[in-house]
Design an enzyme around this catalytic site. Structure first.
Site, mmCIF file in Angstrom:
data_model
loop_
_atom_site.group_PDB
_atom_site.id
_atom_site.type_symbol
_atom_site.label_atom_id
_atom_site.label_comp_id
_atom_site.label_asym_id
_atom_site.label_seq_id
_atom_site.Cartn_x
_atom_site.Cartn_y
_atom_site.Cartn_z
ATOM 1 C CG HIS A 1 -22.861 2.240 -45.069
ATOM 2 N ND1 HIS A 1 -23.586 1.925 -43.941
ATOM 3 C CD2 HIS A 1 -23.243 1.327 -46.003
ATOM 4 C CE1 HIS A 1 -24.352 0.865 -44.183
ATOM 5 N NE2 HIS A 1 -24.165 0.489 -45.438
ATOM 6 C CD GLU A 2 -22.695 1.525 -49.841
ATOM 7 O OE1 GLU A 2 -22.330 0.357 -50.093
ATOM 8 O OE2 GLU A 2 -23.835 1.806 -49.454
ATOM 9 C CG HIS B 1 -21.052 -3.031 -47.534
ATOM 10 N ND1 HIS B 1 -21.470 -3.971 -46.631
ATOM 11 C CD2 HIS B 1 -22.084 -2.156 -47.680
ATOM 12 C CE1 HIS B 1 -22.705 -3.678 -46.229
ATOM 13 N NE2 HIS B 1 -23.092 -2.590 -46.850
ATOM 14 C CG HIS C 1 -17.081 -7.918 -44.625
ATOM 15 N ND1 HIS C 1 -18.419 -8.106 -44.317
ATOM 16 C CD2 HIS C 1 -16.451 -9.015 -44.130
ATOM 17 C CE1 HIS C 1 -18.566 -9.240 -43.653
ATOM 18 N NE2 HIS C 1 -17.388 -9.810 -43.537
#
Length: 763
Positions: free
Chosen positions: A495-496, A499, A502
């Protein structure tokens, strides 16, 4: 999770929970490719060994945190501030004297970058650095930059330089779409700060902004303070589950996973016991947000907060949440019946389902049905293997590799922080990720992504490389054992890293919209999408190897793990709907028609279904704990509320107040820390998950490694950061404009059991 921060009119847009018209590689041929370094090493091996080498060199040159020379000592923050402020003065003068045009936007962005490069870095250091002197210096830097920003937000001449540009239709039409959007975002940020108002109202807006910041800080501190109760008020056999401090017991959380019903009940009632100071703080925060929204022209704070998001307005948010609640209602009731059945099986004397029960009993059901004991999975998820899995995935999808790079002396704040270079096969070095993955004293217990420096195209044609930090709380390795992750830790890592990627690939011309600096309900999409990859056997099979035998994780283990997450998932999602609706009501029409606690009670009963439980109702049911605790909030606020009155008795863990004693209601909203960073935007988790689900099913489910789909994902969704309207990015990826019903259907369909796994487990 993104760690968010705001700089008034010059905003770091969602810079931690986070393009343009350019081609795939950001600015493609317009940028020189960064060369490969011979100092890079394979990422997997770097995370399965203890760090050593340059960081321990006592004689090497000290470079400073993140390679910033000034930050080799805490005093360097003052120097960095002074340099930033000198540059700010020059840029303000340039902005005010430059004729309106594209150059105006570039100057504004450079001004924003000068402030954010100090403030963003300081925002991270003030909570994560192990040395108090660094934390204090960073805190002071944040305050100093904040003061400067407030002054800039009242600089009418600066505002008018941008206004002249946007008021000239011919000039606006000549701007490229990204430049025009960034100019409009700067103007929006100014106006929501009240700069377009007359002098008196402008001062009022500034005062309200300052007050809101102070109240937010106070509320966050209070939301995490433990409660303290006199030891004799708790049954002796459960005291050892909490922290003992002399004659008191300290309750610092809900203990939701405890197998003892009484422990969970005591924690729920004591931890959520209302604190008058915290209640006043919340009420003042909500009231001042509403006043500011009305002052700058919005009917509610929610209308102001949702400008530019996927949802666009609170009416759409409520339509989404209410439709989702309707679709979940029958499934949620079934989940509650299953949970109630398990409670009756394990505790037949007390089978009534209470709000503190679902997390524990749903976990028991998952373990019983699917045999997902973490100890069975951890040996397959060494940290090095998981990092190599991410490396394989990014390489196949995007042509990107992760390399470990040895940081210089003083570059990192703890010797176990790893530095990763993110390298594209043809574009070269894209940026850096600092991995602060391991537990240490005084480190915040949350998984976060922080933007330290945003990417942007500089005047000399070079690209300012983005720098981010990923912060987790993983166990350390030992001499004979690498760091082993539970399935939940592995999913959080993916998940992290979503980020972080991105941030690396949102290679915009302007740092104001780089990477994750985009609307909240879009910023979580890339990270949640990574969770779908983390739960796909084809992906997991690329890296999940037993750290001792090298054996691959069997497919049925992955299938069981994925299906176990659907157990009671409707009830979990319904809880999120309840939280999101509560957030919308709190930030909706003011004055609120009832107290925040009454609204909590009413909303819980309508949108969650489990009973709202008063703390102090005296009953003869000796299986429940009825308490009126002495509650003390350690820290800057110390308030004692109702003690057991004279004549009350303690029997079998029950305190029965005399007639007329005030009945205090649990005040969960006083622990709802997301009301600060995600005020009016808590729905974003659900909407982002809906978008991620649709992208996964329609684009990646058939082949999670498809390179052309990965490139399209980069081009349509990642490359623009916040430089394009979020719905346009979603539409570009899905090749359609999804409706509210599409979002709801995507979330609900995720709850359906997989037939193949069901049949496999039935054999």
């Amino acid at each position: 999770m993104l760690c968010t921060r705001r700089l008034g009119g010059l905003t770091a847009r969602a810079s931690a929970l986070l393009p343009g018209r350019s081609r795939l590689g950001g600015f493609g041929a317009g940028l020189r490719a960064r060369r490969v370094s011979t100092g890079w090493s394979p990422v997997g091996a770097a995370f399965n060994v203890k760090p050593q080498g340059l960081r321990l060199d006592l004689f090497g040159e000290r470079r400073g945190l993140f390679g910033v020379p000034e930050l080799s000592a805490p005093e360097g923050f003052r120097i960095a501030q002074e340099n930033a402020l000198r540059k700010t003065d020059l840029l303000v003068a340039r902005a005010c004297s430059t004729p309106p045009g594209p150059q105006t936007v570039l100057i504004f962005d450079e001004l924003s970058d000068a402030l954010c490069r100090v403030a963003d870095l300081a925002d991270f250091v003030k909570i994560a650095h192990p040395e108090p002197a660094f934390r204090e210096a960073a805190e002071e830097a944040c305050r100093s930059i904040g003061t400067v920003v407030e002054k800039l937000n009242t600089n009418v001449e600066l505002y008018q330089s941008l206004q002249k540009l946007l008021a000239d239709k011919k000039l606006v039409d000549s701007l490229d779409p990204e430049t025009r959007r960034v100019a409009e975002l700067f103007m929006f940020d100014f106006e929501i700060s009240g700069i377009h108002l007359d002098k008196e109202k402008r001062k009022r807006a500034v005062d309200l902004n300052v007050k809101i910041l102070d109240l937010s800080s106070t509320f966050l501190m209070g939301a995490n303070f433990p409660n303290k109760i006199e030891k004799h008020l708790l049954p002796e056999h459960i005291r050892q589950n909490f922290i003992l401090a002399g004659d008191h017991v300290i309750i610092d959380g809900l203990h939701a996973e405890s197998p003892d019903d009484l422990v969970r009940e005591a924690a729920y009632k004591i931890f959520l016991y209302p604190n008058a100071g915290q209640l006043r703080c919340l009420e003042e925060l909500l009231r001042n947000r509403d006043l500011l929204a009305k002052l700058v022209g919005y009917s509610t704070y929610s209308h102001r907060a949702l400008q530019g998001t996927i949802a666009k307005n609170p009416e759409t948010v409520m339509e989404f949440l209410e439709k989702l609640s309707d679709k979940l209602s029958e499934r949620t009731l079934k989940d509650f019946e299953i949970i109630r059945g398990m409670k009756m099986k394990l505790n037949p004397q007390n089978s009534e389902l209470m709000p503190w029960d679902p997390p524990y009993y749903s976990g028991v059901i998952r373990a019983e049905r699917y045999n997902i004991e973490p100890s069975l999975y951890c040996p397959f998820f060494s940290l090095g293997a998981c990092m190599e899995g991410l490396n394989i995935l990014f390489n196949k999808l995007l042509g990107i590799a992760l390399y470990a790079e040895q940081p210089a002396k003083g570059e990192v704040w703890c010797e176990d922080v790893r530095k990763l270079a993110v390298v594209h096969e043809s574009e070269g070095l894209l940026g850096y990720i600092y991995c602060d993955f391991f537990q240490r004293a005084d480190k915040p217990h949350q998984d976060c992504h922080f933007t330290i420096r945003g990417g942007r195209l500089k005047e000399d044609g070079d690209y300012q490389l983005p720098v981010v930090v990923l912060m987790l709380n993983l166990p350390h390795s030992s001499r004979n054992l690498p760091t082993l992750l539970t399935p939940g830790m592995m999913e959080n890592l993916f998940h992290e890293m979503g980020h972080a990627m991105h941030s690396m690939l949102g290679r915009t011309r302007y740092q104001h919209v780089t990477g994750t600096r985009c609307p909240t309900d879009f910023a979580e999409v890339p990270s949640i999408l990574m969770e779908y990859f983390a739960n796909d056997y084809r992906v997991v099979n690329q890296f999940a190897r037993h750290y001792q035998t090298g054996q691959s994780m069997p497919k049925n283990m992955v299938s069981r793990l994925c299906e176990s997450k659907k157990v009671c998932a409707a009830a979990d999602m319904q809880l999120q709907v309840f939280y999101a609706i509560l957030d919308q009501i709190y930030h909706g029409k003011h004055p609120l028609r009832r107290s925040t606690t009454d609204i909590l009670k009413e909303t819980q009963e309508k949108f969650y279904g489990l009973p709202y439980v008063p703390n102090t109702a005296c009953t003869t049911n000796q299986t429940h704990l009825q308490l009126v605790p002495s509650v003390v909030y350690p820290g800057p606020v110390s308030i004692t509320v109702h003690m057991p009155g004279q004549g009350e008795t303690i029997a079998n863990g029950t305190a029965c107040p005399q007639p007329g004693h005030p009945h205090m209601l649990p005040a969960w909203q006083l622990r709802f820390s997301h009301l600060v960073g995600y005020g009016a935007k808590y729905y974003s988790y659900l909407m982002s998950r809906a978008v991620a689900s649709m992208v996964w099913k329609e684009c990646f489910l058939q082949d999670p490694f498809n390179r052309s789909t990965g490139e399209r994902y980069r081009r349509e969704m990642l490359a623009h950061g916040g430089g394009r309207e979020p719905m346009l990015m979603v539409q570009g990826m899905l090749q359609k404009c999804p409706s509210t019903d599409d979002f709801v259907s995507a979330l609900v369909s995720d709850l359906d059991l997989d037939l193949e796994t069901f049949l496999m487990d039935s054999e």
